[in-house]
Design a protein around this motif. Structure first.
Motif, PDB file in Angstrom:
ATOM      1  N   UNK A 135     -28.553  20.744   1.389  1.00 18.03           N
ATOM      2  CA  UNK A 135     -28.681  19.783   2.490  1.00 18.03           C
ATOM      3  C   UNK A 135     -27.636  20.011   3.580  1.00 18.03           C
ATOM      4  N   UNK A 136     -26.822  21.056   3.420  1.00 21.15           N
ATOM      5  CA  UNK A 136     -25.773  21.334   4.414  1.00 21.15           C
ATOM      6  C   UNK A 136     -26.111  22.603   5.203  1.00 21.15           C
ATOM      7  N   UNK A 137     -26.202  22.454   6.509  1.00 19.37           N
ATOM      8  CA  UNK A 137     -26.467  23.592   7.401  1.00 19.37           C
ATOM      9  C   UNK A 137     -25.218  23.864   8.229  1.00 19.37           C
ATOM     10  N   UNK A 138     -24.689  25.084   8.108  1.00 14.28           N
ATOM     11  CA  UNK A 138     -23.550  25.485   8.945  1.00 14.28           C
ATOM     12  C   UNK A 138     -24.084  26.166  10.206  1.00 14.28           C
ATOM     13  N   UNK A 139     -23.633  25.670  11.356  1.00 20.30           N
ATOM     14  CA  UNK A 139     -24.064  26.204  12.651  1.00 20.30           C
ATOM     15  C   UNK A 139     -22.900  26.969  13.278  1.00 20.30           C
ATOM     16  N   UNK A 140     -23.062  28.281  13.444  1.00 23.29           N
ATOM     17  CA  UNK A 140     -22.004  29.125  13.995  1.00 23.29           C
ATOM     18  C   UNK A 140     -21.783  28.948  15.486  1.00 23.29           C
ATOM     19  N   UNK A 141     -22.559  28.123  16.139  1.00 27.02           N
ATOM     20  CA  UNK A 141     -22.437  27.767  17.562  1.00 27.02           C
ATOM     21  C   UNK A 141     -22.521  28.998  18.479  1.00 27.02           C
ATOM     22  N   UNK A 186     -26.587  26.383   3.751  1.00 28.12           N
ATOM     23  CA  UNK A 186     -27.562  27.065   4.603  1.00 28.12           C
ATOM     24  C   UNK A 186     -26.924  27.340   5.961  1.00 28.12           C
ATOM     25  N   UNK A 187     -27.562  28.238   6.715  1.00 32.57           N
ATOM     26  CA  UNK A 187     -27.056  28.570   8.051  1.00 32.57           C
ATOM     27  C   UNK A 187     -28.137  28.300   9.085  1.00 32.57           C
ATOM     28  N   UNK A 188     -27.686  27.912  10.272  1.00 25.87           N
ATOM     29  CA  UNK A 188     -28.620  27.528  11.337  1.00 25.87           C
ATOM     30  C   UNK A 188     -28.042  27.921  12.695  1.00 25.87           C
ATOM     31  N   UNK A 189     -28.912  28.087  13.694  1.00 27.97           N
ATOM     32  CA  UNK A 189     -28.474  28.330  15.077  1.00 27.97           C
ATOM     33  C   UNK A 189     -29.323  27.527  16.050  1.00 27.97           C
ATOM     34  N   UNK A 190     -28.748  27.123  17.166  1.00 27.50           N
ATOM     35  CA  UNK A 190     -29.513  26.616  18.311  1.00 27.50           C
ATOM     36  C   UNK A 190     -29.820  27.820  19.171  1.00 27.50           C
ATOM     37  N   UNK A 191     -30.902  28.531  18.816  1.00 27.30           N
ATOM     38  CA  UNK A 191     -31.162  29.881  19.326  1.00 27.30           C
ATOM     39  C   UNK A 191     -31.136  29.996  20.854  1.00 27.30           C
ATOM     40  N   UNK A 192     -31.789  29.072  21.559  1.00 27.94           N
ATOM     41  CA  UNK A 192     -31.972  29.239  23.015  1.00 27.94           C
ATOM     42  C   UNK A 192     -30.671  29.225  23.797  1.00 27.94           C
ATOM     43  N   UNK A 193     -29.589  28.715  23.186  1.00 27.22           N
ATOM     44  CA  UNK A 193     -28.287  28.774  23.867  1.00 27.22           C
ATOM     45  C   UNK A 193     -27.971  30.207  24.297  1.00 27.22           C
ATOM     46  N   UNK A 194     -28.325  31.173  23.432  1.00 30.72           N
ATOM     47  CA  UNK A 194     -27.887  32.557  23.631  1.00 30.72           C
ATOM     48  C   UNK A 194     -28.386  33.130  24.953  1.00 30.72           C
ATOM     49  N   UNK A 195     -29.511  32.629  25.435  1.00 28.47           N
ATOM     50  CA  UNK A 195     -30.138  33.245  26.609  1.00 28.47           C
ATOM     51  C   UNK A 195     -30.041  32.403  27.877  1.00 28.47           C
ATOM     52  N   UNK A 196     -29.309  31.278  27.817  1.00 31.96           N
ATOM     53  CA  UNK A 196     -29.228  30.430  29.012  1.00 31.96           C
ATOM     54  C   UNK A 196     -28.702  31.243  30.192  1.00 31.96           C
ATOM     55  N   UNK A 197     -29.399  31.142  31.306  1.00 33.56           N
ATOM     56  CA  UNK A 197     -29.066  31.841  32.561  1.00 33.56           C
ATOM     57  C   UNK A 197     -29.220  33.365  32.460  1.00 33.56           C
ATOM     58  N   UNK A 198     -29.764  33.868  31.392  1.00 33.57           N
ATOM     59  CA  UNK A 198     -30.028  35.304  31.300  1.00 33.57           C
ATOM     60  C   UNK A 198     -31.378  35.581  31.966  1.00 33.57           C
ATOM     61  N   UNK A 199     -31.592  36.811  32.412  1.00 33.24           N
ATOM     62  CA  UNK A 199     -32.803  37.122  33.153  1.00 33.24           C
ATOM     63  C   UNK A 199     -34.035  37.139  32.269  1.00 33.24           C
TER      64      UNK A 199
END
Ligand code: THG
Length: 262
Positions: A156-162, A192-205
């Motif tokens: 029940x624990x998700x670590x988010x590497x931000x 468990x591990x998780x990411x807020x994926x769309x952060x990575x591409x903000x303002x990218x072309x």
């Protein structure tokens, strides 16, 4: 892979407008469409501009609950808004999120227990987001220790590497991948591990290309879950294919359709 649909977030103009106008159809449409596209849960975030975040969260959770029992990830930093959302969830709830600060963990972990909710914990603290994987993993270790003390199941624990936008923090994308690997070594069974994926591409072309490439790389590092846009079909196909190549499902010619039918 556990997919949390990102679209019900006041960061998006259509959602912000729907909250303001009390337009249920737009929110319910986004809930339905994301579930049909393969989401396992839905992120719910009132956005930065909501004038009354508590009432907005109440309205969003109730509105979504009219069309689906899907698990909801209540996405807020505010404790009162979080508890309001958790109370109203029909299905399983996910706390999104706590930081690694002791004071935050001491408030949010008991909340997870009280509502039998999963919890996402960010590898950041009062000093901010660490530069490297080692420092992120140290915060993750502190989170795991606190969670174990409070009797939280590691499932029940998700670590988010931000993950941060690659255009402003290029070194972080590699460090976050290493963080995902290191989280698996923290304990047995690991969190468990998780990411807020769309952060990575903000303002990218080329956002979709950056998103789906990074997702495939993160899956190769053992990523368990992601907050992403399930309506991006190329992204979902990359995800399913990466999981296939990691041996998470048995190969067959029509593996994409097979995955979608399950
Ligand atoms: N970790 C956790 N939760 C999170 C994040 C995270 N929740 C929020 C966010 N990050 C993940 N969700 C989004 C949703 C939208 C966008 C990025 C991440 C996004 N939005 C457009 C933008 O900013 O350009 C909005 C504009 C638009 O298209 O209308 O990119 O990391 N636990």
């Amino acid at each position: 892979m556990f997919v949390i649909g990102e679209r019900i977030n006041g960061m998006f103009n259509d959602v912000a407008k729907a909250i303001k106008q009390g337009d249920k159809a737009t929110i319910q449409g986004l809930a339905r469409k994301q579930m049909e596209a393969g989401a396992d849960a839905l992120d719910v975030n009132v956005g930065p501009a909501a004038e009354e975040p508590l009432r907005a969260m109440e309205w969003l959770v109730n509105t979504i609950g009219e069309v689906t029992d899907a698990p909801l990830a209540i996405d807020t930093t505010k404790f009162e808004v979080m508890e309001t959302g958790l109370k109203l969830c029909k299905g399983k709830a996910i706390i999104n999120s706590t930081s690694g600060d002791k004071e935050k963990l001491d408030r949010f972990l008991p909340l997870a227990k009280k509502y039998n909710a999963s919890i996402i914990a960010l590898t950041m603290n009062k000093s901010g987001i660490p530069q490297d994987a080692q420092s992120r993993a140290e915060i993750a270790a502190q989170i795991v220790t606190c969670a174990q003390e409070q009797g939280i199941d590691m499932n029940d624990l998700y670590i988010d590497g931000v993950i941060l936008p690659v255009n402003v923090a290029q070194d972080h994308s590699r460090e976050v991948l290493e963080t995902i690997r290191q989280c698996k070594l923290l304990c047995d069974p690991p969190p468990k591990t998780i990411l807020g994926l769309s952060n990575v591409s903000q303002k990218a072309l080329n956002r979709p290309l950056v998103n789906r490439t990074y997702l495939a790389m993160a899956i190769a590092c053992g990523l368990d879950a992601a907050i992403l846009d399930p309506l991006d079909k190329d992204l979902m196909n990359s995800m399913i294919t990466a999981e296939l190549l990691m041996g998470k499902q048995i190969y067959c010619g029509n593996y994409l359709e097979a995955y979608r039918k399950k």
